[in-house]
Motif scaffolding. Structure first.
Motif, PDB file in Angstrom:
ATOM      1  N   SER A 181      -1.003  27.799   1.609  1.00 27.19           N
ATOM      2  CA  SER A 181      -1.521  26.628   2.325  1.00 27.19           C
ATOM      3  C   SER A 181      -0.436  26.049   3.218  1.00 27.19           C
ATOM      4  CB  SER A 181      -1.984  25.547   1.334  1.00 27.19           C
ATOM      5  OG  SER A 181      -3.098  25.961   0.578  1.00 27.19           O
ATOM      6  N   SER A 182      -0.876  25.368   4.270  1.00 21.74           N
ATOM      7  CA  SER A 182       0.065  24.652   5.123  1.00 21.74           C
ATOM      8  C   SER A 182      -0.331  23.176   5.162  1.00 21.74           C
ATOM      9  CB  SER A 182       0.115  25.302   6.507  1.00 21.74           C
ATOM     10  OG  SER A 182       0.640  26.624   6.399  1.00 21.74           O
ATOM     11  N   LEU A 183       0.039  22.464   6.206  1.00 19.50           N
ATOM     12  CA  LEU A 183      -0.069  21.007   6.171  1.00 19.50           C
ATOM     13  C   LEU A 183      -1.111  20.448   7.132  1.00 19.50           C
ATOM     14  CD1 LEU A 183       3.730  20.105   6.047  1.00 19.50           C
ATOM     15  CD2 LEU A 183       2.187  20.743   4.184  1.00 19.50           C
ATOM     16  N   ARG A 184      -1.910  19.509   6.622  1.00 22.26           N
ATOM     17  CA  ARG A 184      -2.949  18.859   7.406  1.00 22.26           C
ATOM     18  C   ARG A 184      -2.354  17.940   8.475  1.00 22.26           C
ATOM     19  NH1 ARG A 184      -7.608  16.558   3.629  1.00 22.26           N
ATOM     20  NH2 ARG A 184      -6.954  18.413   2.473  1.00 22.26           N
ATOM     21  N   MET A 228      -1.584  14.542  -1.067  1.00 19.88           N
ATOM     22  CA  MET A 228      -1.648  15.708  -1.954  1.00 19.88           C
ATOM     23  C   MET A 228      -0.244  16.247  -2.241  1.00 19.88           C
ATOM     24  SD  MET A 228      -4.990  17.477  -0.185  1.00 19.88           S
ATOM     25  CE  MET A 228      -5.448  18.678  -1.434  1.00 19.88           C
ATOM     26  N   LEU A 229       0.596  16.222  -1.219  1.00 23.74           N
ATOM     27  CA  LEU A 229       1.980  16.667  -1.428  1.00 23.74           C
ATOM     28  C   LEU A 229       2.693  15.768  -2.441  1.00 23.74           C
ATOM     29  CD1 LEU A 229       3.142  17.520   2.216  1.00 23.74           C
ATOM     30  CD2 LEU A 229       2.515  19.132   0.408  1.00 23.74           C
ATOM     31  N   LEU A 230       2.469  14.466  -2.347  1.00 24.74           N
ATOM     32  CA  LEU A 230       3.082  13.538  -3.305  1.00 24.74           C
ATOM     33  C   LEU A 230       2.567  13.797  -4.716  1.00 24.74           C
ATOM     34  CD1 LEU A 230       2.942  10.315  -1.107  1.00 24.74           C
ATOM     35  CD2 LEU A 230       5.012  11.564  -1.769  1.00 24.74           C
ATOM     36  N   ALA A 231       1.268  14.105  -4.830  1.00 24.34           N
ATOM     37  CA  ALA A 231       0.704  14.441  -6.145  1.00 24.34           C
ATOM     38  C   ALA A 231       1.278  15.751  -6.654  1.00 24.34           C
ATOM     39  CB  ALA A 231      -0.817  14.520  -6.049  1.00 24.34           C
ATOM     40  N   LEU A 232       1.500  16.686  -5.738  1.00 29.20           N
ATOM     41  CA  LEU A 232       2.087  17.978  -6.116  1.00 29.20           C
ATOM     42  C   LEU A 232       3.500  17.787  -6.658  1.00 29.20           C
ATOM     43  CD1 LEU A 232       1.453  21.129  -5.887  1.00 29.20           C
ATOM     44  CD2 LEU A 232       2.906  21.050  -3.846  1.00 29.20           C
ATOM     45  N   LYS A 233       4.255  16.893  -6.027  1.00 33.49           N
ATOM     46  CA  LYS A 233       5.608  16.617  -6.516  1.00 33.49           C
ATOM     47  C   LYS A 233       5.571  16.038  -7.924  1.00 33.49           C
ATOM     48  CE  LYS A 233       9.866  14.081  -5.629  1.00 33.49           C
ATOM     49  NZ  LYS A 233      10.638  13.234  -4.685  1.00 33.49           N
ATOM     50  N   LYS A 234       4.662  15.106  -8.145  1.00 38.54           N
ATOM     51  CA  LYS A 234       4.535  14.500  -9.475  1.00 38.54           C
ATOM     52  C   LYS A 234       4.198  15.550 -10.527  1.00 38.54           C
ATOM     53  CE  LYS A 234       2.149  10.751 -11.913  1.00 38.54           C
ATOM     54  NZ  LYS A 234       1.142   9.655 -11.793  1.00 38.54           N
ATOM     55  N   ASN A 235       3.379  16.514 -10.132  1.00 38.03           N
ATOM     56  CA  ASN A 235       3.001  17.611 -11.026  1.00 38.03           C
ATOM     57  C   ASN A 235       4.141  18.615 -11.214  1.00 38.03           C
ATOM     58  OD1 ASN A 235       1.912  20.680 -10.485  1.00 38.03           O
ATOM     59  ND2 ASN A 235       0.762  19.694 -12.140  1.00 38.03           N
ATOM     60  N   ILE A 280       7.714  23.463   6.871  1.00 32.70           N
ATOM     61  CA  ILE A 280       8.710  23.445   5.796  1.00 32.70           C
ATOM     62  C   ILE A 280       9.524  22.163   5.858  1.00 32.70           C
ATOM     63  CG2 ILE A 280      10.782  24.580   4.887  1.00 32.70           C
ATOM     64  CD1 ILE A 280       9.577  27.248   5.816  1.00 32.70           C
ATOM     65  N   ASP A 281       9.962  21.797   7.061  1.00 28.87           N
ATOM     66  CA  ASP A 281      10.737  20.563   7.239  1.00 28.87           C
ATOM     67  C   ASP A 281       9.985  19.351   6.691  1.00 28.87           C
ATOM     68  OD1 ASP A 281      12.874  21.808   8.451  1.00 28.87           O
ATOM     69  OD2 ASP A 281      12.343  21.191  10.496  1.00 28.87           O
ATOM     70  N   HIS A 282       8.705  19.264   7.002  1.00 29.02           N
ATOM     71  CA  HIS A 282       7.947  18.070   6.601  1.00 29.02           C
ATOM     72  C   HIS A 282       7.831  17.983   5.083  1.00 29.02           C
ATOM     73  CE1 HIS A 282       5.280  14.677   6.963  1.00 29.02           C
ATOM     74  NE2 HIS A 282       4.399  15.279   6.165  1.00 29.02           N
ATOM     75  N   VAL A 283       7.588  19.114   4.434  1.00 34.60           N
ATOM     76  CA  VAL A 283       7.529  19.094   2.966  1.00 34.60           C
ATOM     77  C   VAL A 283       8.857  18.612   2.399  1.00 34.60           C
ATOM     78  CG1 VAL A 283       7.211  20.458   0.869  1.00 34.60           C
ATOM     79  CG2 VAL A 283       5.823  20.965   2.885  1.00 34.60           C
ATOM     80  N   ASP A 307      12.677  21.098  -3.483  1.00 37.03           N
ATOM     81  CA  ASP A 307      12.284  21.851  -4.678  1.00 37.03           C
ATOM     82  C   ASP A 307      10.800  22.192  -4.757  1.00 37.03           C
ATOM     83  OD1 ASP A 307      14.899  21.806  -5.793  1.00 37.03           O
ATOM     84  OD2 ASP A 307      14.571  19.738  -6.435  1.00 37.03           O
ATOM     85  N   TYR A 308      10.051  21.916  -3.687  1.00 38.76           N
ATOM     86  CA  TYR A 308       8.593  22.031  -3.802  1.00 38.76           C
ATOM     87  C   TYR A 308       7.950  22.847  -2.683  1.00 38.76           C
ATOM     88  CZ  TYR A 308       9.834  18.191  -6.837  1.00 38.76           C
ATOM     89  OH  TYR A 308      10.446  17.417  -7.813  1.00 38.76           O
ATOM     90  N   VAL A 309       8.716  23.733  -2.050  1.00 36.83           N
ATOM     91  CA  VAL A 309       8.185  24.513  -0.931  1.00 36.83           C
ATOM     92  C   VAL A 309       8.654  25.957  -1.009  1.00 36.83           C
ATOM     93  CG1 VAL A 309      10.108  23.920   0.626  1.00 36.83           C
ATOM     94  CG2 VAL A 309       7.868  24.551   1.584  1.00 36.83           C
ATOM     95  N   GLY A 310       7.775  26.867  -0.581  1.00 35.90           N
ATOM     96  CA  GLY A 310       8.099  28.284  -0.571  1.00 35.90           C
ATOM     97  C   GLY A 310       7.289  29.012   0.482  1.00 35.90           C
ATOM     98  N   ILE A 311       7.095  30.319   0.296  1.00 36.32           N
ATOM     99  CA  ILE A 311       6.454  31.171   1.297  1.00 36.32           C
ATOM    100  C   ILE A 311       5.202  31.824   0.728  1.00 36.32           C
ATOM    101  CG2 ILE A 311       6.732  33.235   2.720  1.00 36.32           C
ATOM    102  CD1 ILE A 311       9.763  32.692   2.659  1.00 36.32           C
ATOM    103  N   GLY A 312       4.086  31.664   1.429  1.00 32.74           N
ATOM    104  CA  GLY A 312       2.841  32.362   1.098  1.00 32.74           C
ATOM    105  C   GLY A 312       2.190  32.811   2.391  1.00 32.74           C
ATOM    106  N   SER A 313       2.751  33.829   3.019  1.00 38.68           N
ATOM    107  CA  SER A 313       2.489  34.185   4.417  1.00 38.68           C
ATOM    108  C   SER A 313       1.028  34.445   4.761  1.00 38.68           C
ATOM    109  CB  SER A 313       3.300  35.433   4.783  1.00 38.68           C
ATOM    110  OG  SER A 313       2.842  36.550   4.029  1.00 38.68           O
TER     111      SER A 313
END
Length: 397
Positions: free
Chosen positions: A235-238, A252-259, A323-326, A333-339
């Protein structure tokens, strides 16, 4: 007031920087870092690609985005092969999903058996690390669309035993587990009753939950239920594609961090920029209009449209912006690659056209000031952390 000449200079520098980001040959340092690091890409659609049209990816191929020589050149050593199941009524609930999933897994096992010096199936983080030291490419597997579970927890265990380590709960249509972000019919208003039970059982056995493709309501319900970190496998960013629910917004990104989870950035141009997304919308609108007028679409309709309306490919720099925005919003610690290689057709960005291109991404990250430690987190460290946490939770339950 800023002088016009200053604005022109600034724009020129920005454009020059963007071009350089996409065309610069990666440095020896970037190539070395890529080659010496475990590189996990959590979504590559090889299984369905070779199911539809056979190709021996243990050798160089004439088409597609992945084969062994290109992967080695790009430093890819731990791809998650997508066990993709089409989202349609022909498959859902009729046994065909289960059958196809097993066939696709068989094909991955066959690759590893046919070229044991090159590939090995990976079903754990320890497999990934061991096989990396051995110089082998680990083939991990994730199931895209939970349709093959078919409402039976025994099937969840079956696919776990066969090596699947994450499940994308739904795909482009709602299924018996979850609503899809693409499906305007919100049958379950999130997760189904079975889907809620499935989340708990996935936690218990160590199967990662993939929140790519599911509706926003389903996402937040997963966040409430899951006891382990989740992944968004591709997934990427809205923020950069307003209104596109398939991507994740800042809340959603903030919720992902909490998780404690991780978002794996999708390279497909339509996931990266609004202009690419709009191009597809306009193409589909033209098709719908033609059909309503009773016009039979020719086989080369898409090609003819593209010839008159060139596709606006995303750039490497724009992928880096995601990536920068995440990182700026929730941390490194919460971003990677899913091409989504082999899954998004010919819409891949300039500078990221196939699996040989990862050093370009690494060079781009270096140019933007990311340290080697941070780059390693993006390439695999964050995903390994999440996976290890799922493994540890399962041992206790």
């Amino acid at each position: 007031m800023i002088k016009l000449s200053s604005i022109v200079v600034a724009i020129s520098l920005a454009l020059s920087s963007q071009v350089n980001a996409d065309t610069t040959t990666p440095s020896d340092k970037a190539i070395k870092l890529t080659q010496e690091t475990i590189l996990i890409d959590t979504h590559i659609d090889v299984p369905y690609r070779i199911h539809k049209s056979w190709a021996d990816v243990t050798k160089a191929t004439d088409d597609g985005d992945f084969d062994y020589p290109r992967a080695v050149k790009g430093g890819l050593n731990a791809p998650f092969m997508s066990i993709y199941i089409p989202a349609n009524l022909e498959f859902e609930g009729k046994g065909k999903s289960y059958q196809l999933a097993n066939q696709l897994i068989d094909s991955m096992e066959a690759i590893a058996q046919r070229a044991p010096d090159k590939f090995a199936i990976a079903s754990s983080t320890s497999d990934i690390k061991t096989q990396f030291k051995q110089g082998k490419m680990s083939l991990a597997m994730g199931m895209e669309n939970g349709s093959p579970i078919e409402g039976d927890m025994k099937n969840l265990q079956h696919f776990f035993d066969r090596g699947v380590r994450y499940i994308t709960l739904a795909h482009s249509q709602s299924n018996h587990i979850s609503d899809s972000s693409y499906d305007i019919r919100r049958k379950w208003k999130g997760l189904s009753p079975f889907g809620k039970k499935l989340v708990t059982e996935m936690n218990n056995i160590g199967m990662l939950i993939d929140v790519s493709h599911i509706s926003d309501d389903a996402f937040y319900q997963v966040m409430e239920l899951s006891k382990t970190p989740v992944i968004a496998s591709h997934s990427s960013l809205r923020k950069y594609t307003p209104g596109f629910e398939r991507n994740m917004d800042d809340d959603m990104l903030l919720a992902l961090k909490k998780n404690g989870g991780v978002i794996q950035i999708n390279f497909g141009s339509s996931f990266v920029t609004a202009s690419s997304r709009n191009w597809y919308d306009q193409l589909n609108s033209k098709k719908d209009s033609a059909k309503k007028q009773g016009t039979k679409l020719s086989k080369d309709f898409d090609a003819a449209y593209r010839a008159k309306n060139p596709f606006p490919f995303a750039s490497l720099g724009q992928v880096l912006d995601h990536i920068d925005h995440v990182v700026e919003l929730i941390g490194i610690d919460y971003v990677g690659i899913g091409s989504d290689y082999d899954g998004v057709g010919d819409s891949l960005p300039t500078g990221l056209k196939d699996v040989s291109s990862y050093p370009n991404l690494v060079q781009g990250l270096m140019d933007r000031g990311y340290s080697n430690t941070d780059i390693k987190k993006i390439l695999s460290g964050n995903m390994l952390r999440v996976w290890q946490q799922a493994e540890a939770y399962a041992k206790k339950h």
